[in-house]
Design a protein around this motif. Structure first.
Motif, PDB file in Angstrom:
ATOM      1  N   PHE A 234     -40.537  70.487 119.105  1.00 42.50           N
ATOM      2  CA  PHE A 234     -41.792  71.120 118.691  1.00 42.50           C
ATOM      3  C   PHE A 234     -42.953  70.178 118.997  1.00 42.50           C
ATOM      4  O   PHE A 234     -42.754  68.985 119.264  1.00 42.50           O
ATOM      5  N   SER A 235     -44.152  70.726 118.954  1.00 43.12           N
ATOM      6  CA  SER A 235     -45.354  69.900 119.057  1.00 43.12           C
ATOM      7  C   SER A 235     -45.970  69.791 117.666  1.00 43.12           C
ATOM      8  O   SER A 235     -45.633  70.556 116.758  1.00 43.12           O
ATOM      9  N   TRP A 236     -46.890  68.846 117.513  1.00 39.73           N
ATOM     10  CA  TRP A 236     -47.612  68.740 116.237  1.00 39.73           C
ATOM     11  C   TRP A 236     -48.686  69.815 116.129  1.00 39.73           C
ATOM     12  O   TRP A 236     -49.251  70.022 115.061  1.00 39.73           O
ATOM     13  N   GLY A 237     -48.950  70.505 117.235  1.00 41.93           N
ATOM     14  CA  GLY A 237     -49.879  71.627 117.201  1.00 41.93           C
ATOM     15  C   GLY A 237     -51.326  71.227 117.384  1.00 41.93           C
ATOM     16  O   GLY A 237     -51.676  70.077 117.649  1.00 41.93           O
ATOM     17  N   ALA A 238     -52.199  72.233 117.251  1.00 40.51           N
ATOM     18  CA  ALA A 238     -53.641  72.068 117.325  1.00 40.51           C
ATOM     19  C   ALA A 238     -54.229  72.900 116.194  1.00 40.51           C
ATOM     20  O   ALA A 238     -53.495  73.569 115.463  1.00 40.51           O
ATOM     21  N   THR A 239     -55.549  72.852 116.032  1.00 41.75           N
ATOM     22  CA  THR A 239     -56.192  73.721 115.045  1.00 41.75           C
ATOM     23  C   THR A 239     -57.283  74.528 115.710  1.00 41.75           C
ATOM     24  O   THR A 239     -57.938  74.056 116.643  1.00 41.75           O
ATOM     25  N   ASP A 240     -57.493  75.760 115.240  1.00 43.95           N
ATOM     26  CA  ASP A 240     -58.565  76.587 115.789  1.00 43.95           C
ATOM     27  C   ASP A 240     -59.839  76.361 114.987  1.00 43.95           C
ATOM     28  O   ASP A 240     -59.901  75.490 114.110  1.00 43.95           O
ATOM     29  N   ASP A 241     -60.875  77.151 115.274  1.00 42.42           N
ATOM     30  CA  ASP A 241     -62.161  76.921 114.642  1.00 42.42           C
ATOM     31  C   ASP A 241     -62.174  77.309 113.167  1.00 42.42           C
ATOM     32  O   ASP A 241     -63.155  77.036 112.462  1.00 42.42           O
ATOM     33  N   ASP A 242     -61.116  77.917 112.674  1.00 40.20           N
ATOM     34  CA  ASP A 242     -60.984  78.209 111.244  1.00 40.20           C
ATOM     35  C   ASP A 242     -60.056  77.212 110.544  1.00 40.20           C
ATOM     36  O   ASP A 242     -59.711  77.388 109.376  1.00 40.20           O
ATOM     37  N   GLY A 243     -59.629  76.176 111.275  1.00 41.74           N
ATOM     38  CA  GLY A 243     -58.731  75.188 110.702  1.00 41.74           C
ATOM     39  C   GLY A 243     -57.281  75.626 110.671  1.00 41.74           C
ATOM     40  O   GLY A 243     -56.433  74.962 110.070  1.00 41.74           O
TER      41      GLY A 243
END
Length: 367
Positions: A234-243
């Protein structure tokens, strides 16, 4: 999988149109009065020469010099010590609010702040953010377990996993908490001086689970995967503009850590443990590097720096070099940078107390 990607949404999910609008907005007149001609700006990095933060600073410094009013000389000054606490604390007590001193921090600076470490003599709420720089990472496991993907994690029940860690309160706190949420039994062997050392321990067979940041994974770990010696989970991911946590645009085929936990446990992650983990996840990855001005810096100087970042991001030389230097992630300023800055330096007291109690009880951490 490729490094040179141009996703429709950047690491925070900011649309290209929105980002462009910020660039072309007229600059406030007050920023026009700022002039750094014949001045030298000290860019403090509370880490040693050659590390990730130092490399990041030296990439940005010449562009800041070029686009700040008066084209001042921007000099990177390394002040290592105390895992970055020393340099950051000195900046907080000594830097003048005249625009001639800036500080670059990392997750290693944010973590002790979030943990309320008594050695910390700085308060992020005092500082003005100029720029926030995200990164990402991928966790992978030895192929010797017969695991082909995250769906096979059930095969690891009862297996002894070993992870080469830099320490329980270092950036490796993220995998420590993340592996726990996945129900994995992992022995964290402390003493690694870098994630590079952790990777080498994996390659020697001394560790059998590891993670690397995006740039290091693509350069050094992906070849191990391609040789069939490791399997990405898995990846640690990202966040969108709403967190909201979303998939890392560099690794769209991999589930992010939140999806991974849901796949393994059968339910969406929630509760104090998840909230605690998410605070350190954001500080360690989406908001890993922050460029700040000291307490009391006037608004016109703050705007001059942010305007320089906006111009920098449109600079053809910057555009040509940013993928290799930044791993395909966009550096953010203005409202997007402020939002990320807040998320990466804030934690619910209940979640913080839970993490501190865990670290003290199970890993002999002392605060």
């Amino acid at each position: 999988m490729t490094k040179n990607i141009t996703p429709r949404r950047n690491f925070l999910g900011i649309s290209v149109a929105l980002a462009t609008a910020a660039f072309i907005s007229p600059m406030p007149a007050m920023a026009d009065a700022v002039d750094f001609s014949d001045k030298t700006i000290e860019f403090v990095i509370p880490f040693g020469v050659g590390g990730g933060s130092d490399t990041w600073a030296r990439f940005n410094a010449p562009f800041l010099s070029k686009h700040l009013p008066g084209q001042p000389t921007v000099v990177v000054k390394n002040q290592p010590g105390g895992g970055s606490i020393t340099g950051a604390s000195q900046f907080a007590s000594r830097a003048k609010p005249d625009g001639l001193s800036i500080l670059g921090t990392s997750g290693s600076t944010q973590f002790p702040y979030l943990l309320n470490d008594p050695r910390v003599k700085y308060d992020y709420k005092d500082w003005k953010v100029v720029l926030a720089a995200p990164t990402g990472g991928v966790a992978y496991i030895s192929s010797s377990f017969g695991v082909k993907s995250l769906a096979d994690l059930g095969k690891l029940k009862g297996e002894r996993l070993v992870y080469g860690s830099q320490g329980a309160t270092s950036l490796d706190l993220v995998p420590l908490l993340g592996f726990r949420l996945l129900g994995l039994e992992v022995q964290h062997v402390f003493g690694m001086k870098s994630r590079g050392e952790g990777r080498l321990a994996f390659e020697r067979g001394e560790a059998n689970i590891d993670y690397q940041t995006t740039s290091a994974y693509l350069k050094s770990s992906l070849p191990i995967v391609q040789e069939g010696k490791a399997v990405p989970l898995f990846s640690w991911g990202a966040t969108d503009d709403d967190g909201k946590l979303i998939r890392d645009p560099n690794f769209p085929e991999l589930p992010h850590i939140g999806e991974a936990i849901e796949m393994v446990t059968g339910k969406k992650p929630s509760g104090t443990e998840w909230e605690a983990f998410k605070s350190f996840l954001i500080a360690g990855f989406p908001a890993q590097k922050l460029l700040v001005l000291p307490k009391g810096t006037p608004d016109d100087i703050v705007e001059a720096y942010r305007a320089a970042v906006r111009k920098m991001k449109l600079d053809p030389e910057y555009q040509a070099a940013k993928v290799e230097a930044l791993g395909g992630y966009e550096q953010l300023t203005d409202k997007a940078g402020e939002s990320l800055f807040k998320e990466g330096t804030t934690i619910d007291p209940k979640a913080r107390d839970w993490v501190r109690a865990l670290l003290e009880k199970e890993y002999n951490a002392r605060f």
